[in-house]
Design an enzyme around this catalytic site. Structure first.
Site, PDB file in Angstrom:
ATOM      1  N   SER A 102       0.833  -1.196   0.000  1.00 14.07           N
ATOM      2  CA  SER A 102       0.000   0.000   0.000  1.00 14.07           C
ATOM      3  C   SER A 102       0.877   1.258   0.000  1.00 14.07           C
ATOM      4  O   SER A 102       1.655   1.464  -0.922  1.00 14.07           O
ATOM      5  CB  SER A 102      -0.968  -0.042   1.183  1.00 14.07           C
ATOM      6  N   ASP A 198     -10.250  -4.497  -4.201  1.00 13.51           N
ATOM      7  CA  ASP A 198      -9.608  -3.555  -3.291  1.00 13.51           C
ATOM      8  C   ASP A 198     -10.407  -2.249  -3.279  1.00 13.51           C
ATOM      9  O   ASP A 198     -10.480  -1.555  -4.290  1.00 13.51           O
ATOM     10  CB  ASP A 198      -8.169  -3.306  -3.760  1.00 13.51           C
ATOM     11  N   HIS A 228      -7.859  -5.425  -0.271  1.00 15.82           N
ATOM     12  CA  HIS A 228      -6.692  -4.567  -0.131  1.00 15.82           C
ATOM     13  C   HIS A 228      -5.570  -5.255   0.635  1.00 15.82           C
ATOM     14  O   HIS A 228      -4.401  -5.137   0.273  1.00 15.82           O
ATOM     15  CB  HIS A 228      -7.079  -3.263   0.565  1.00 15.82           C
TER      16      HIS A 228
END
Length: 251
Positions: A102, A198, A228
């Site tokens: 991320s 996601d 995610h």
């Protein structure tokens, strides 16, 4: 491995775990996501994999995250980038593969650009370069945007924890580190793992990163039912297999 601490050149006390590489092996560096830390499942499994295969391993908490000092609300992209470079420079030697999740994908890319002689490969999980400006800011209501600009912060709901405090400093500082609007000069191998379910970082964002990266040695894996976090057992198995493949590519 037990958690240790070092003080960065900026004077921040940061938590880390490190194990050196065996001769001829790579060091894999884990870079956490936004408000994540080095106690997560993926980082622990990657650490175990590195220990079993003889590769070096480093994971650290940015300031304001996990066991590192500082307040999360005081953090900026500049600060967390500096933390990442301090961890690399002070705790590792030799060639590196950075595994970024991320926001950690953004940090990984910034580190690769800052240390091109050290970073040989990238493994990116739901990478979120430029997320403050391109993902977060457009999602805020006009009222939330006004709160940020006028009172200096707003509270953003989270699916994972209490609401996040998003500051004007974070948004404005993030703008100077945007990298998706021009070619990203990295020629080493890149592997991207991206869930198509996601809700935080849409898979189209990863596709934009693919377009921006200059390397021809790039593969993206889209997981149709992946979220995610990509923390299911099959997701972690895919991550470790990807790291195995990256190590073989760079051998």
């Amino acid at each position: 491995m037990t958690t240790s601490y070092f003080t960065s050149p900026e004077g921040r006390r940061l938590a880390f775990r490190h194990n050196p590489a065996s001769t001829g092996k790579l060091t894999f560096v884990w870079m956490c996501g936004f408000k994540s830390d080095i106690s997560g499942t993926k980082v622990l499994r990657l650490e175990d994999w590195a220990n079993r295969t003889g590769h070096g391993f480093l994971a650290f908490d940015y300031s304001g995250h996990g066991e590192s000092d500082g307040a999360f609300e005081d953090g900026t992209v500049s600060q967390w980038r500096a933390d990442a470079l301090a961890a690399i420079d002070s705790q590792t030697d030799g060639p590196l593969v950075i595994v970024g999740s991320s926001m950690g994908g953004w940090m990984a890319l910034l580190a690769a650009l800052a240390r091109p002689d050290r970073v040989k490969g990238l493994v990116l999980i739901a990478p979120a370069p430029d997320f403050t400006e391109k993902l977060m800011w457009p999602e805020f209501s006009a009222e939330a945007q006004a709160e940020i600009m006028e009172q200096g912060f707003t509270l953003r709901p989270s699916d994972y924890d209490e609401p996040y405090t998003i500051t004007r400093a974070l948004i404005e500082d993030g703008r100077q580190w945007q990298i998706l609007d021009k070619p990203i000069g990295f020629d080493g191998p890149v592997r991207i793992l991206q869930g198509m379910q996601d809700s935080d970082v849409p898979w189209t964002h990863a596709a934009r990163l693919v377009d921006a990266l200059t390397t021809s040695n790039l593969a993206i894996t889209l997981i149709k039912d992946g979220d995610h976090r990509l923390s299911r057992e099959q997701d972690i198995a895919r991550l470790l297999a990807t790291c195995d493949e990256m190590a073989a590519t760079l051998a």
